[in-house]
Design an enzyme around this catalytic site. Structure first.
Site, short mmCIF file in Angstrom:
data_model
loop_
_atom_site.label_atom_id
_atom_site.label_comp_id
_atom_site.label_asym_id
_atom_site.label_seq_id
_atom_site.Cartn_x
_atom_site.Cartn_y
_atom_site.Cartn_z
CE LYS A 14 -2.03 -1.05 3.98
NZ LYS A 14 -1.42 -2.35 4.28
NE ARG A 89 -3.73 -1.41 9.83
CZ ARG A 89 -2.70 -0.84 9.23
NH1 ARG A 89 -2.75 0.43 8.90
NH2 ARG A 89 -1.62 -1.55 8.94
NE ARG A 128 7.64 -3.27 5.77
CZ ARG A 128 6.32 -3.06 5.84
NH1 ARG A 128 5.69 -2.50 4.83
NH2 ARG A 128 5.65 -3.43 6.90
NE ARG A 161 6.89 -1.06 10.09
CZ ARG A 161 5.76 -0.91 9.40
NH1 ARG A 161 5.76 -0.25 8.27
NH2 ARG A 161 4.64 -1.41 9.84
NE ARG A 172 2.27 -5.28 10.98
CZ ARG A 172 3.23 -5.05 10.10
NH1 ARG A 172 4.42 -5.61 10.24
NH2 ARG A 172 3.01 -4.25 9.08
P1 AMP Z 1 1.49 0.24 8.75
O1 AMP Z 1 2.68 1.12 8.59
O2 AMP Z 1 0.29 0.71 7.95
O3 AMP Z 1 1.80 -1.21 8.51
O4 AMP Z 1 1.02 0.38 10.28
C1 AMP Z 1 1.88 -0.04 11.33
C2 AMP Z 1 1.08 -0.21 12.60
O5 AMP Z 1 0.48 1.03 12.99
C3 AMP Z 1 -0.09 -1.18 12.51
O6 AMP Z 1 0.31 -2.54 12.68
C4 AMP Z 1 -0.97 -0.68 13.67
O7 AMP Z 1 -0.45 -1.10 14.92
C5 AMP Z 1 -0.80 0.83 13.57
N1 AMP Z 1 -1.82 1.44 12.69
C6 AMP Z 1 -1.64 2.04 11.48
N2 AMP Z 1 -2.81 2.48 10.98
C7 AMP Z 1 -3.75 2.15 11.89
C8 AMP Z 1 -5.17 2.30 11.93
N3 AMP Z 1 -5.86 2.86 10.93
N4 AMP Z 1 -5.81 1.84 13.06
C9 AMP Z 1 -5.15 1.29 14.08
N5 AMP Z 1 -3.82 1.08 14.07
C10 AMP Z 1 -3.12 1.51 12.99
#
Ligand code: AMP
Length: 214
Positions: A14, A89, A128, A161, A172
């Site tokens: 994404k 989400r 990654r 990360r 996740r």
């Molecule tokens: P990402 O970089 O999109 O993979 O997000 C990393 C982490 O941030 C996720 O695993 C969640 O813990 C948190 N996170 C990101 N976006 C959201 C969201 N819309 N709602 C809740 N947690 C989020």
């Protein structure tokens, strides 16, 4: 304001597709994951709460996300186009987004579900590497930086990360299947879902996603 939503499992690409399409079109790439990681780095009260969830591969509480997106819409130019990468989400967040969009005159144009088989997702997340300073994302095999371990953009050391570690990745993916995957049905029912094959390389995936945006 026009809003596109990119949906997809962790590792679906994404962020990579959003960054490429934003650079090519002038749209705003809004990564809630990156915004939360900024809060964590600042050690703000919301950041401390966010970290405790992110580290376990769980979702950060909805009210923190709603506040961030509300502020974003508040400050936005009326003719801005947003690509939301990682929000909503959950169904509750989708409802919140509907309310915020209505309040700010924003149109949710389309949701693109970026589809990638699970074996490829796992390979991507393990390889990654991200820049902790500017947030750029690379992959040891499929998108290597010019110099191994060094960010092409700002020259800092790349890291794995914390939430890309195998135990957290498993959680996740479970959280995604339970809480986020149902959003595809939600947007399909209102005629706002398009699907894009994200299993190829970054350029191919971005092309497919851009085509699905219409
Ligand atoms: P990402 O970089 O999109 O993979 O997000 C990393 C982490 O941030 C996720 O695993 C969640 O813990 C948190 N996170 C990101 N976006 C959201 C969201 N819309 N709602 C809740 N947690 C989020």
């Amino acid at each position: 304001m026009r809003v596109f939503i990119f949906l997809g499992a962790p590792g679906a690409g994404k962020g990579t597709a959003a960054a490429k399409i934003a650079a090519a079109t002038g749209a705003w790439h809004v990564s809630t994951g990156a915004m939360l990681r900024d809060l964590v780095r600042e050690n703000s009260p919301a950041g401390i709460v966010a970290k405790s969830h992110i580290d376990k591969g769980e979702l950060v509480p909805d009210h923190i996300l709603a506040g961030m997106i509300g502020e974003l819409f508040e400050a936005a130019e009326k003719d801005a186009t947003f690509i939301l990468d990682g929000f909503p989400r959950t169904i509750a967040q989708a409802e919140e987004l509907d309310g915020l969009a209505a309040a700010h005159g924003a149109e949710i144009v389309k949701t693109i579900n970026i589809e990638v088989p699970e074996d490829i997702l796992l390979k991507r997340l393990g390889g990654r590497r991200v820049c902790p300073v500017c947030g750029a994302s690379f992959h040891v095999e499929s998108l290597p930086p010019k110099q191994p371990g060094i960010c092409d953009i700002c020259g800092n050391d790349l890291v794995l990360r914390d939430d890309d570690k195998p135990e957290t990745v498993k959680n996740r993916l479970l959280v995604y299947a339970e809480k986020t995957a149902p959003l595809t049905g939600w947007y399909e029912r209102i005629g706002k879902l398009a699907r894009a094959d994200g299993s190829g390389n970054a350029d191919e995936a971005a092309r497919n996603v851009a085509a699905a945006m219409g």
